[in-house]
Design an enzyme around this catalytic site. Structure first.
Site, PDB file in Angstrom:
ATOM      1  N   CYS A   2       5.841  -8.286   3.057  1.00  0.00           N
ATOM      2  CA  CYS A   2       6.251  -8.581   4.429  1.00  0.00           C
ATOM      3  C   CYS A   2       6.967  -7.382   5.045  1.00  0.00           C
ATOM      4  O   CYS A   2       7.473  -6.520   4.345  1.00  0.00           O
ATOM      5  CB  CYS A   2       7.143  -9.808   4.514  1.00  0.00           C
ATOM      6  SG  CYS A   2       6.384 -11.342   3.972  1.00  0.00           S
ATOM      7  N   ARG A  27       3.229  -2.112   2.935  1.00  0.00           N
ATOM      8  CA  ARG A  27       3.947  -3.093   2.133  1.00  0.00           C
ATOM      9  C   ARG A  27       3.054  -4.264   1.729  1.00  0.00           C
ATOM     10  O   ARG A  27       3.400  -5.027   0.833  1.00  0.00           O
ATOM     11  CB  ARG A  27       5.164  -3.627   2.921  1.00  0.00           C
ATOM     12  CG  ARG A  27       6.211  -2.575   3.199  1.00  0.00           C
ATOM     13  CD  ARG A  27       7.298  -3.093   4.129  1.00  0.00           C
ATOM     14  NE  ARG A  27       8.086  -4.146   3.532  1.00  0.00           N
ATOM     15  CZ  ARG A  27       9.197  -3.958   2.838  1.00  0.00           C
ATOM     16  NH1 ARG A  27       9.628  -2.726   2.617  1.00  0.00           N
ATOM     17  NH2 ARG A  27       9.873  -4.969   2.341  1.00  0.00           N
ATOM     18  N   TRP A  74       3.139 -11.583   4.401  1.00  0.00           N
ATOM     19  CA  TRP A  74       2.406 -11.743   3.147  1.00  0.00           C
ATOM     20  C   TRP A  74       2.633 -13.188   2.716  1.00  0.00           C
ATOM     21  O   TRP A  74       3.742 -13.589   2.393  1.00  0.00           O
ATOM     22  CB  TRP A  74       2.928 -10.773   2.099  1.00  0.00           C
ATOM     23  CG  TRP A  74       2.044 -10.576   0.907  1.00  0.00           C
ATOM     24  CD1 TRP A  74       1.010  -9.702   0.797  1.00  0.00           C
ATOM     25  CD2 TRP A  74       2.127 -11.258  -0.346  1.00  0.00           C
ATOM     26  NE1 TRP A  74       0.441  -9.795  -0.449  1.00  0.00           N
ATOM     27  CE2 TRP A  74       1.100 -10.739  -1.181  1.00  0.00           C
ATOM     28  CE3 TRP A  74       2.953 -12.251  -0.865  1.00  0.00           C
ATOM     29  CZ2 TRP A  74       0.884 -11.174  -2.480  1.00  0.00           C
ATOM     30  CZ3 TRP A  74       2.747 -12.698  -2.160  1.00  0.00           C
ATOM     31  CH2 TRP A  74       1.719 -12.166  -2.952  1.00  0.00           C
ATOM     32  N   ASN A 100      11.650 -12.367   5.962  1.00  0.00           N
ATOM     33  CA  ASN A 100      11.114 -11.983   4.661  1.00  0.00           C
ATOM     34  C   ASN A 100      11.873 -12.765   3.601  1.00  0.00           C
ATOM     35  O   ASN A 100      13.094 -12.892   3.689  1.00  0.00           O
ATOM     36  CB  ASN A 100      11.311 -10.488   4.386  1.00  0.00           C
ATOM     37  CG  ASN A 100      10.473  -9.619   5.278  1.00  0.00           C
ATOM     38  OD1 ASN A 100       9.614 -10.094   6.012  1.00  0.00           O
ATOM     39  ND2 ASN A 100      10.723  -8.320   5.227  1.00  0.00           N
ATOM     40  N   GLY A 101      11.166 -13.250   2.592  1.00  0.00           N
ATOM     41  CA  GLY A 101      11.831 -13.994   1.529  1.00  0.00           C
ATOM     42  C   GLY A 101      11.312 -15.410   1.417  1.00  0.00           C
ATOM     43  O   GLY A 101      10.275 -15.763   1.981  1.00  0.00           O
ATOM     44  N   GLU A 485      -1.288   2.776 -17.822  1.00  0.00           N
ATOM     45  CA  GLU A 485      -1.148   3.129 -16.404  1.00  0.00           C
ATOM     46  C   GLU A 485      -2.497   3.459 -15.789  1.00  0.00           C
ATOM     47  O   GLU A 485      -2.778   3.080 -14.645  1.00  0.00           O
ATOM     48  CB  GLU A 485      -0.175   4.308 -16.260  1.00  0.00           C
ATOM     49  CG  GLU A 485      -0.001   4.840 -14.844  1.00  0.00           C
ATOM     50  CD  GLU A 485       0.576   3.830 -13.864  1.00  0.00           C
ATOM     51  OE1 GLU A 485       0.533   4.105 -12.650  1.00  0.00           O
ATOM     52  OE2 GLU A 485       1.061   2.762 -14.295  1.00  0.00           O
ATOM     53  N   LYS A 489      -4.150   1.458 -12.582  1.00  0.00           N
ATOM     54  CA  LYS A 489      -4.570   2.106 -11.343  1.00  0.00           C
ATOM     55  C   LYS A 489      -5.991   1.693 -10.978  1.00  0.00           C
ATOM     56  O   LYS A 489      -6.292   1.410  -9.816  1.00  0.00           O
ATOM     57  CB  LYS A 489      -4.506   3.636 -11.478  1.00  0.00           C
ATOM     58  CG  LYS A 489      -3.113   4.218 -11.483  1.00  0.00           C
ATOM     59  CD  LYS A 489      -2.453   4.257 -10.136  1.00  0.00           C
ATOM     60  CE  LYS A 489      -1.491   3.157  -9.873  1.00  0.00           C
ATOM     61  NZ  LYS A 489      -0.496   2.762 -10.777  1.00  0.00           N
ATOM     62  N   GLU A 492      -6.032  -1.941  -9.760  1.00  0.00           N
ATOM     63  CA  GLU A 492      -5.350  -2.137  -8.480  1.00  0.00           C
ATOM     64  C   GLU A 492      -6.226  -1.789  -7.282  1.00  0.00           C
ATOM     65  O   GLU A 492      -6.236  -2.521  -6.293  1.00  0.00           O
ATOM     66  CB  GLU A 492      -4.076  -1.274  -8.423  1.00  0.00           C
ATOM     67  CG  GLU A 492      -2.920  -1.794  -9.234  1.00  0.00           C
ATOM     68  CD  GLU A 492      -1.724  -0.878  -9.122  1.00  0.00           C
ATOM     69  OE1 GLU A 492      -0.618  -1.378  -8.867  1.00  0.00           O
ATOM     70  OE2 GLU A 492      -1.883   0.351  -9.294  1.00  0.00           O
ATOM     71  N   HIS A 508      -8.955  -4.017 -33.868  1.00  0.00           N
ATOM     72  CA  HIS A 508      -8.400  -5.363 -34.001  1.00  0.00           C
ATOM     73  C   HIS A 508      -8.866  -6.277 -32.868  1.00  0.00           C
ATOM     74  O   HIS A 508      -8.153  -7.218 -32.492  1.00  0.00           O
ATOM     75  CB  HIS A 508      -6.866  -5.299 -34.058  1.00  0.00           C
ATOM     76  CG  HIS A 508      -6.354  -4.593 -35.269  1.00  0.00           C
ATOM     77  ND1 HIS A 508      -6.141  -5.227 -36.476  1.00  0.00           N
ATOM     78  CD2 HIS A 508      -6.042  -3.286 -35.466  1.00  0.00           C
ATOM     79  CE1 HIS A 508      -5.703  -4.355 -37.359  1.00  0.00           C
ATOM     80  NE2 HIS A 508      -5.623  -3.163 -36.770  1.00  0.00           N
ATOM     81  N   LYS A 607       3.518  -3.477  -1.691  1.00  0.00           N
ATOM     82  CA  LYS A 607       4.171  -2.295  -2.236  1.00  0.00           C
ATOM     83  C   LYS A 607       5.446  -2.669  -2.981  1.00  0.00           C
ATOM     84  O   LYS A 607       5.722  -2.157  -4.053  1.00  0.00           O
ATOM     85  CB  LYS A 607       4.488  -1.309  -1.113  1.00  0.00           C
ATOM     86  CG  LYS A 607       5.117  -0.002  -1.596  1.00  0.00           C
ATOM     87  CD  LYS A 607       4.177   0.762  -2.492  1.00  0.00           C
ATOM     88  CE  LYS A 607       4.754   2.069  -2.957  1.00  0.00           C
ATOM     89  NZ  LYS A 607       3.904   2.727  -3.964  1.00  0.00           N
TER      90      LYS A 607
END
Length: 612
Positions: A2, A27, A74, A100-101, A485, A489, A492, A508, A607
């Site tokens: 948001c 964001r 969002w 926001n929240g 990482e 990436k 995402e 394994h 974000k």
């Protein structure tokens, strides 16, 4: 997660707020909206989709307002649509709010208000809050700011809010708890936003609201009070951010710009802290606590996503250099367990934004156990920077791309400096090793520059694997977190399923996935695990897997075994992640672009995750 923008002053509010919303697009959001006080009316305009959709809707309209609020949403409560988008009216439509929240007890409040005749148009908790503020004002006859304070005393959850009133055309009331809110102070004008990116173009003077503070901007004056109405003096800080750092600067996407900024951001994270020629290493924010860190029996590192991966690299570093037991925790799990934390434990929290909700909750939990908390974050004045006992900024500069790149290498750089400083203080490394590591660290920016010489080759490899539906990333030792990482990436931004594993764990289970359609990325630089990695590569090739290997420059063995090779400069094993991660960032970027993905704003992601 948001975005809030608001303005009151002498300028036209609409274009300023619209530009601010565009600056906050990174964001993550699914709808946007604006409320303006114009010609004696409080009007709301909102639209599902991008800010550009809202802009198209309002194109050609006359919007004569010098005060307004804007929001990118969002979705949490209620699906993404026009009705659930912010801002929201109160029942009498004389108030509007952006938020926001999450208001956790909204359902009980809503039922009570329905009993009083309130009618709700949306499914959001935010609409309930503005109705509640109106109800408090009506029941008590209080001023708007008092009604906001009284209402917020009754709600449970997290919030950053701005309220605008038809009855007070020069007033904005804002408040925060657990979600960031910054106020830009201009000449008889004020700018409010979730972060500084919409503000920096207009003023460098800002006030960061603390939890449980309410800001009242009225007739050109700013006052701040807590929920008990005690006034505090606004503390004005200077922004270090420059406008050009939040522009693309000729690049197609923020992500690729930020990848190519890493030589500078790594150097900036060391600047003033490291001088190899005279063996100087000092992190000012940790001076007071360095002995305590060196004497600690245990370090707990807490983070989310990419920051968690940086923490895994730090685990290897602290244990190798400083011989301290390290545990790395997901903040979201740490906060809901009953972890064993003792008073002499050190907890290091890592966050790019400094606002990650789970990480902030982990800080409070660790504090309640008596631990000492160090913060590693990028945003000056952020909640985590203020909540920790000490810490170090990464100085990566604003990171606009949702998929973190330069923040990761900046975090690893700062954590490396910490590990070396502790090892030196503790005496667990020799003077020779200490000096060598400092010299090696100073060469990292130039080595990253050299990796960029392979960008065209990486782009060619990306084209070949654009078809892929799955990837496996394998690494050992310091390169295992890099494998994680790299996989993150790719997931995402390209939406290709990818998994990272320690290379030895392949046998394994994951080896069952290997066939001629499975791309496997090996972190195969020359280090203490090199021979083992060579064996792992042979196992994959025996099962017809297609191998992309990240190798040390000049390697003559692995190139003859694999399908594709990307070279990186020879680097001290401990510092390898700072170099080996770069090709993985570029590979992910090029694959995503070739698949037509929205690289800077991947679907469903934000974000900064400022709510649970």
């Amino acid at each position: 997660m948001c975005g809030i923008v608001a303005y009151v002053g002498n300028r036209e509010a609409y274009p300023l707020i619209l530009k601010g919303l565009k600056r906050l697009e990174y964001r993550g959001y699914d709808s946007s909206g604006i409320a303006l006080l114009e010609n004696g009316e409080l009007n709301i305009y909102k639209k599902k989709g991008k800010v550009s959709d809202l802009e198209s809707e309002l194109n050609g309209k006359q919007l004569p307002a010098t005060i307004g609020i804007g929001h990118t949403r969002w979705a949490t409560h209620g699906e993404p649509n026009d009705v659930n988008a912010h801002p929201h009216y109160s029942n009498n439509r004389r108030l509007a709010i952006i938020h926001n929240g999450i208001i956790e007890n909204y359902a009980a409040i809503k039922q009570n208000l329905i009993g009083k005749g309130h009618k709700f148009l949306s499914d959001t908790d935010t609409e309930v809050l503005i109705h509640f503020i109106e109800d408090v004002q009506k029941e008590t006859g209080a001023t708007l700011e008092t009604a906001v304070r009284l209402a917020l005393k009754e709600v449970v959850g997290a919030y950053a809010i701005v309220v605008i009133s038809l009855d007070h055309p020069g007033q904005l009331v804002a408040a925060r708890k657990g979600s960031p809110l910054v106020i830009g102070v201009g000449e008889n004008e004020y700018f409010l936003a979730s972060d500084a990116t919409p503000i920096v173009e207009y003023t460098k003077d800002v006030v960061y609201l603390d939890d449980y503070e309410v800001a009242i901007i009225n007739e050109g004056k700013l006052s701040i009070q807590n929920l008990d109405s005690t006034e505090t003096i606004p503390y004005i800080q200077k922004l270090e951010m420059e406008l050009e750092t939040i522009e693309k600067g000729g690049y197609d996407h923020f992500m690729i710009k930020e990848i190519f900024e890493q030589p500078r951001s790594i150097a900036d994270s060391m600047r003033g802290r490291l001088r190899a020629h005279d063996a100087h290493l000092q992190l000012g924010g940790l001076n007071e606590y360095l002995d305590k860190l060196a004497q600690s029996d245990r370090v707990v590192i807490v983070g989310c996503g990419t920051s968690w991966h940086a923490g895994l690299v730090a685990e290897y570093m602290f244990e190798e250099l400083a011989r301290i037991n390290v545990e790395v925790e997901y903040a979201s799990e740490f906060r809901y367990r009953n972890p064993v934390i003792k008073e002499n434990d050190i907890v290091i929290v890592i966050s790019q934004s400094g606002e990650t909700a789970d990480t902030l909750a982990a800080i409070e939990l660790a504090k309640s156990k008596g631990a000492t908390i160090f913060g590693v974050c990028n945003v000056v004045g952020s909640s985590i920077a203020r909540a920790t006992h000490a810490g170090a900024y990464t100085h990566a500069g604003p990171e606009i791309g949702v998929a973190s790149t330069k923040a990761f290498t900046a975090q690893v750089t700062v954590l490396t400096l910490m590990a070396i400083a502790v090892a030196k203080r503790k005496g667990t490394i020799s003077e020779e090793t200490y000096r060598r590591l400092l010299v090696e660290l100073e060469t990292i920016p130039s080595k990253v520059e050299k990796v960029f010489e392979n960008a065209a080759k990486i782009k060619e490899i990306a084209f070949i694997f654009t078809y892929a539906r799955n990837f496996i990333y394998l690494g050992r030792g310091f390169n295992f977190p890099v494998a994680l990482e790299g996989a993150l990436k790719l997931k995402e931004i390209s939406y290709i399923h990818a998994e990272g594993y320690p290379a030895a764990e392949m046998k394994h289970g994951p080896i069952a996935l290997i066939d001629e359609d499975m791309p496997v990325v090996f972190l195969a630089t020359k280090d203490s695990s090199y021979e083992k990695i060579v064996s792992n590569i042979q196992e994959v090739k025996a099962r017809k897997g297609r191998v992309i290997a990240i190798v040390t420059e000049g390697d003559t063995l692995i190139p003859g075994m694999v399908d594709f090779v990307i070279e990186v400069p020879d680097t001290h094993e401990i510092l390898t992640p700072l170099v080996s991660v770069i090709p993985l960032q570029l590979l992910s970027y090029y694959i995503a672009v070739m698949r037509g993905r929205n690289v800077d704003q991947p679907r469903n992601l934000a974000k900064s995750v400022t709510v649970e």
